[in-house]
Design an enzyme around this catalytic site. Structure first.
Site, PDB file in Angstrom:
ATOM      1  N   LYS A   1     -12.293  -6.282  -7.088  1.00 34.34           N
ATOM      2  CA  LYS A   1     -13.403  -5.428  -6.660  1.00 34.34           C
ATOM      3  C   LYS A   1     -13.375  -4.067  -7.332  1.00 34.34           C
ATOM      4  O   LYS A   1     -14.393  -3.410  -7.452  1.00 34.34           O
ATOM      5  CB  LYS A   1     -13.333  -5.202  -5.145  1.00 34.34           C
ATOM      6  CG  LYS A   1     -13.939  -6.300  -4.309  1.00 34.34           C
ATOM      7  CD  LYS A   1     -13.888  -5.850  -2.862  1.00 34.34           C
ATOM      8  CE  LYS A   1     -14.428  -6.894  -1.916  1.00 34.34           C
ATOM      9  NZ  LYS A   1     -14.198  -6.484  -0.517  1.00 34.34           N
TER      10      LYS A   1
ATOM     11  N   LYS B   1      -6.526 -12.227 -10.872  1.00 36.65           N
ATOM     12  CA  LYS B   1      -7.847 -12.595 -10.366  1.00 36.65           C
ATOM     13  C   LYS B   1      -8.861 -11.491 -10.642  1.00 36.65           C
ATOM     14  O   LYS B   1      -8.503 -10.364 -10.931  1.00 36.65           O
ATOM     15  CB  LYS B   1      -7.762 -12.819  -8.849  1.00 36.65           C
ATOM     16  CG  LYS B   1      -6.933 -14.039  -8.480  1.00 36.65           C
ATOM     17  CD  LYS B   1      -7.144 -14.441  -7.029  1.00 36.65           C
ATOM     18  CE  LYS B   1      -6.651 -13.394  -6.052  1.00 36.65           C
ATOM     19  NZ  LYS B   1      -6.774 -13.821  -4.648  1.00 36.65           N
TER      20      LYS B   1
ATOM     21  N   LYS C   1       0.829  -1.217   0.000  1.00 35.43           N
ATOM     22  CA  LYS C   1       0.000   0.000   0.000  1.00 35.43           C
ATOM     23  C   LYS C   1       0.863   1.267   0.000  1.00 35.43           C
ATOM     24  O   LYS C   1       0.486   2.273  -0.594  1.00 35.43           O
ATOM     25  CB  LYS C   1      -0.969  -0.019   1.177  1.00 35.43           C
ATOM     26  CG  LYS C   1      -2.111  -1.015   0.955  1.00 35.43           C
ATOM     27  CD  LYS C   1      -2.940  -1.213   2.195  1.00 35.43           C
ATOM     28  CE  LYS C   1      -3.919  -2.365   2.014  1.00 35.43           C
ATOM     29  NZ  LYS C   1      -4.536  -2.767   3.284  1.00 35.43           N
TER      30      LYS C   1
END
Ligand code: TRP
Length: 331
Positions: free
Chosen positions: A198, A195, A113
């Site tokens: 979201k 993958k 992050k």
């Protein structure tokens, strides 16, 4: 008889997709009779990376609505919003004194992050795993259904629990990642690049909120290849992924037919995708419609959220009482 406590958290940053459904939510639904389940929306966690809260409320509502639409029964599980349970914040405070700056800085998710967002390295981001440990330990949950990327956070939660118990007395059981029913199903994005996500690569991810047309459009342009040249070839992973999706939403006969066609080198991917799109729509549309109905029924939504919070606070308060006693903070 006391059932074991299962707990998991869902960050309200983005849209739930098929990978979330088959990798997580479907299992939550199966667990709800067997375990004492707590599922919550991690809205405090979302502030560590998303300080702008314009869309937070509707995102929280959507996650709650989608989980109920997928079959979580608010009468069986506690489905709540993290910020409705202030006991978590107090436990987080105590655990922060047991967490070392060095170990927090070494956490893989933290480093990632920081790399992605170097201008907002706040203390909440650094202590993200401590808050997650508080989420889990506040209900003395021992089984935590999460993906591989969360294992380091669970290991840290075990360390914090151990340190607490060692220093103040045995109060907090150690939680473990819980892989319900064996293998985790992995669903790749439709272009075969990683993958489903979201929030990223949205045109190659199938969301529970997608319209029929959108599902059809995304599936029809999924990556394919020429039919194989040799019988019984190994499938490239993006083709395997289409078969995985088909195995989840189509009938066994349909799956069998395309498998046989593949093995005989006569597969027509256009036909396969057309069939998959229709079966996907039949699967997703009822969930999407139910979720929309719940989301539009503000009274129902708020009663679900209130009911979840009450159950969660009762359990949280009981743990916190023991925590305070153990520390000697009971005056
Ligand atoms: N960190 C988790 C994620 O990124 C979300 C989460 C927050 C969580 N608190 C939790 C998961 C507690 C399991 C248990 O997905």
């Amino acid at each position: 008889m006391n059932k074991e406590v299962v707990l998991s958290g869902i960050r309200p940053t983005g849209f739930l997709h098929l990978g979330n459904y088959f990798g997580a939510m479907r299992n939550y639904v199966r667990m709800q009779d067997e375990y004492n389940c707590y599922f919550f929306v991690a809205n405090w966690h979302s502030l560590t990376t998303h300080p702008d809260t314009k869309e937070l409320q509707s995102a929280v509502h959507r996650v709650i609505a989608e989980n109920v639409a997928c079959g979580l029964d608010p009468n069986k599980v506690s489905l709540y919003v993290q910020s409705d349970v202030p006991e978590i914040a107090e436990l987080y405070l105590y655990l922060n004194m047991l967490a070392y700056k060095g170990e927090l800085e070494k956490t893989v998710t933290f480093k990632e992050k920081v790399r992605l967002n170097p201008e907002n390295v706040n203390a909440g981001l650094l202590t993200y795993p401590v808050l997650q440990a508080a989420d889990i330990l506040i209900h003395r949950a021992v089984k935590v259904p999460v993906g591989k990327d969360q294992e380091q956070h669970l290991e840290m939660a075990r360390n914090f629990a151990q340190r607490f118990n060692h220093r103040y007395g045995d109060v907090l059981p150690e939680p473990y990642a819980f892989n319900y029913g064996g293998e985790l199903i992995k669903i790749l994005s439709l272009d075969g690049n990683g993958k489903m996500s979201k929030s990223e690569n949205q045109m190659n991810t199938l969301y529970l909120a997608d319209t029929d047309d959108m599902l059809r459009k995304k599936i029809m342009k999924a990556k394919t290849a020429e039919a194989p040249a040799e019988p019984n070839s190994v499938k490239p992973d993006f083709i395997e992924n289409l078969f995985t999706l088909m195995s989840l939403v189509s009938t066994p006969d349909t799956l069998e037919k395309f498998n046989t066609d593949f093995n005989n080198c006569v597969i027509r991917y256009g036909d396969m995708k057309k069939q998959l799109a229709e079966d996907m729509i039949a699967f997703v549309a009822p969930i999407r419609e139910k979720a929309a109905d719940i989301q539009n029924d503000k009274a129902l939504l708020s009663s679900i959220i209130k009911q979840g919070a009450e159950k969660a606070r009762e359990s949280a308060a009981a743990t916190l009482k023991e925590v305070r006693q153990a520390i000697g903070m009971n005056y």
